[in-house]
Design a protein around this motif. Sequence first.
Motif, PDB file in Angstrom:
ATOM      1  N   ALA A 124       0.834  -1.197   0.000  1.00  0.00           N
ATOM      2  CA  ALA A 124       0.000   0.000   0.000  1.00  0.00           C
ATOM      3  C   ALA A 124       0.870   1.249   0.000  1.00  0.00           C
ATOM      4  O   ALA A 124       1.930   1.283   0.636  1.00  0.00           O
ATOM      5  CB  ALA A 124      -0.928   0.017   1.213  1.00  0.00           C
ATOM      6  N   LEU A 125       0.414   2.261  -0.739  1.00  0.00           N
ATOM      7  CA  LEU A 125       1.043   3.577  -0.761  1.00  0.00           C
ATOM      8  C   LEU A 125      -0.016   4.602  -0.368  1.00  0.00           C
ATOM      9  O   LEU A 125      -1.093   4.646  -0.965  1.00  0.00           O
ATOM     10  CB  LEU A 125       1.603   3.903  -2.149  1.00  0.00           C
ATOM     11  CG  LEU A 125       2.696   2.967  -2.691  1.00  0.00           C
ATOM     12  CD1 LEU A 125       3.047   3.362  -4.123  1.00  0.00           C
ATOM     13  CD2 LEU A 125       3.930   2.991  -1.805  1.00  0.00           C
ATOM     14  N   LEU A 126       0.298   5.435   0.627  1.00  0.00           N
ATOM     15  CA  LEU A 126      -0.662   6.404   1.156  1.00  0.00           C
ATOM     16  C   LEU A 126      -0.074   7.807   1.063  1.00  0.00           C
ATOM     17  O   LEU A 126       1.140   7.995   1.226  1.00  0.00           O
ATOM     18  CB  LEU A 126      -1.006   6.099   2.618  1.00  0.00           C
ATOM     19  CG  LEU A 126      -1.815   4.846   2.936  1.00  0.00           C
ATOM     20  CD1 LEU A 126      -0.957   3.585   2.782  1.00  0.00           C
ATOM     21  CD2 LEU A 126      -2.337   4.901   4.362  1.00  0.00           C
ATOM     22  N   HIS A 127      -0.953   8.788   0.833  1.00  0.00           N
ATOM     23  CA  HIS A 127      -0.510  10.184   0.722  1.00  0.00           C
ATOM     24  C   HIS A 127      -1.401  11.078   1.574  1.00  0.00           C
ATOM     25  O   HIS A 127      -2.613  10.858   1.674  1.00  0.00           O
ATOM     26  CB  HIS A 127      -0.575  10.655  -0.731  1.00  0.00           C
ATOM     27  CG  HIS A 127      -0.176  12.089  -0.903  1.00  0.00           C
ATOM     28  ND1 HIS A 127       1.143  12.482  -0.970  1.00  0.00           N
ATOM     29  CD2 HIS A 127      -0.912  13.226  -1.028  1.00  0.00           C
ATOM     30  CE1 HIS A 127       1.203  13.803  -1.115  1.00  0.00           C
ATOM     31  NE2 HIS A 127      -0.035  14.272  -1.155  1.00  0.00           N
ATOM     32  N   ALA A 128      -0.785  12.104   2.177  1.00  0.00           N
ATOM     33  CA  ALA A 128      -1.528  13.095   2.947  1.00  0.00           C
ATOM     34  C   ALA A 128      -1.228  14.485   2.400  1.00  0.00           C
ATOM     35  O   ALA A 128      -0.069  14.865   2.257  1.00  0.00           O
ATOM     36  CB  ALA A 128      -1.155  13.023   4.422  1.00  0.00           C
ATOM     37  N   SER A 129      -2.293  15.223   2.093  1.00  0.00           N
ATOM     38  CA  SER A 129      -2.109  16.613   1.671  1.00  0.00           C
ATOM     39  C   SER A 129      -1.611  17.467   2.827  1.00  0.00           C
ATOM     40  O   SER A 129      -0.839  18.408   2.634  1.00  0.00           O
ATOM     41  CB  SER A 129      -3.428  17.188   1.135  1.00  0.00           C
ATOM     42  OG  SER A 129      -3.844  16.476  -0.007  1.00  0.00           O
ATOM     43  N   GLU A 130      -2.055  17.123   4.045  1.00  0.00           N
ATOM     44  CA  GLU A 130      -1.589  17.830   5.240  1.00  0.00           C
ATOM     45  C   GLU A 130      -1.070  16.819   6.266  1.00  0.00           C
ATOM     46  O   GLU A 130       0.121  16.656   6.409  1.00  0.00           O
ATOM     47  CB  GLU A 130      -2.715  18.705   5.806  1.00  0.00           C
ATOM     48  CG  GLU A 130      -3.120  19.830   4.850  1.00  0.00           C
ATOM     49  CD  GLU A 130      -4.150  20.766   5.450  1.00  0.00           C
ATOM     50  OE1 GLU A 130      -4.378  20.708   6.680  1.00  0.00           O
ATOM     51  OE2 GLU A 130      -4.735  21.555   4.688  1.00  0.00           O
ATOM     52  N   GLY A 131      -1.976  16.135   6.965  1.00  0.00           N
ATOM     53  CA  GLY A 131      -1.546  15.127   7.931  1.00  0.00           C
ATOM     54  C   GLY A 131      -2.282  13.824   7.711  1.00  0.00           C
ATOM     55  O   GLY A 131      -3.306  13.770   7.026  1.00  0.00           O
ATOM     56  N   PHE A 132      -1.763  12.747   8.300  1.00  0.00           N
ATOM     57  CA  PHE A 132      -2.401  11.432   8.222  1.00  0.00           C
ATOM     58  C   PHE A 132      -3.343  11.236   9.418  1.00  0.00           C
ATOM     59  O   PHE A 132      -3.115  11.811  10.488  1.00  0.00           O
ATOM     60  CB  PHE A 132      -1.348  10.320   8.224  1.00  0.00           C
ATOM     61  CG  PHE A 132      -0.545  10.232   6.962  1.00  0.00           C
ATOM     62  CD1 PHE A 132      -1.041   9.557   5.862  1.00  0.00           C
ATOM     63  CD2 PHE A 132       0.708  10.834   6.874  1.00  0.00           C
ATOM     64  CE1 PHE A 132      -0.307   9.472   4.690  1.00  0.00           C
ATOM     65  CE2 PHE A 132       1.450  10.749   5.716  1.00  0.00           C
ATOM     66  CZ  PHE A 132       0.944  10.065   4.611  1.00  0.00           C
ATOM     67  N   PRO A 133      -4.370  10.403   9.261  1.00  0.00           N
ATOM     68  CA  PRO A 133      -5.291  10.144  10.379  1.00  0.00           C
ATOM     69  C   PRO A 133      -4.738   9.126  11.374  1.00  0.00           C
ATOM     70  O   PRO A 133      -5.505   8.429  12.046  1.00  0.00           O
ATOM     71  CB  PRO A 133      -6.542   9.617   9.674  1.00  0.00           C
ATOM     72  CG  PRO A 133      -6.032   8.966   8.446  1.00  0.00           C
ATOM     73  CD  PRO A 133      -4.848   9.791   8.010  1.00  0.00           C
ATOM     74  N   PHE A 134      -3.436   9.009  11.449  1.00  0.00           N
ATOM     75  CA  PHE A 134      -2.770   8.091  12.369  1.00  0.00           C
ATOM     76  C   PHE A 134      -1.371   8.635  12.652  1.00  0.00           C
ATOM     77  O   PHE A 134      -0.863   9.492  11.928  1.00  0.00           O
ATOM     78  CB  PHE A 134      -2.680   6.676  11.766  1.00  0.00           C
ATOM     79  CG  PHE A 134      -2.110   6.638  10.371  1.00  0.00           C
ATOM     80  CD1 PHE A 134      -0.741   6.703  10.143  1.00  0.00           C
ATOM     81  CD2 PHE A 134      -2.945   6.546   9.268  1.00  0.00           C
ATOM     82  CE1 PHE A 134      -0.212   6.675   8.859  1.00  0.00           C
ATOM     83  CE2 PHE A 134      -2.444   6.529   7.973  1.00  0.00           C
ATOM     84  CZ  PHE A 134      -1.076   6.595   7.772  1.00  0.00           C
TER      85      PHE A 134
END
Length: 236
Positions: A124-134
């Motif tokens: 999995a690859l995840l991206h955050a525009s500002e912050g992550f929910p973890f």
Amino acid sequence: METLKIKHISQSPQAGGFYVLNLELEQAPTSLAYRYTLPEAALQATLFHAQQTQLQLLSQAALEPAFLENSALTTLSALTDTMPEKTLAETQQATLLLGADLGIGPLLYEARRLSQTHRAPLFALLHASEGFPFAVKPAKFMASGLPVQAIGACPLLEDWKIPNRLSSAWGLPGCYDGNLPELFARWLESEQQLRTTNKNPEPWRVRAFLPESLNQACAQLAHTYSWLQFEAIDVP
């Protein structure tokens, strides 16, 4: 569009300005969707977890106190992009999940299901525009070929034994400093290189939960690789 009555609702603040909405419905939905709206509250959210009449949704905005105190003030509507009839968990194939911002909710929903029944490779690859929910934690699983600064990971995915890496345009610690298509391109290059030495390389499928512009950029990258099947789910 299915409209559902809410019996009880609460919310839990998460990291990065996110909220998890905990909903108990009057009756179980006839089908699930990746995206929902609470129209009276003018709020959109994405599927994170579902069990019969219990739904957990990921949101980037908090519900106003009036809706928490009286759940009858709002309803839940499934948007038209219901989940595909054949879920990822029903087919054993190497799978890459992509998710950004609200798309992290359905990514985690699918990842949980895959972790319970899947035996093929997962990533999995995840991206955050500002912050992550973890809270970003140091990765436990190796990921050869990806940028060395991408050493952070999503703890839930790691608990489910799914290797993953993160990107952020804000230079968050442990994340690749850039956008998701750039990190996806590095993953594609790395996998292509592995295929030159692997006698029996597996085909991969990708399910992307991204804003339309990112889905288009990633689909363009994936188009040149014959061993990859790309499926886009637009999540604003």
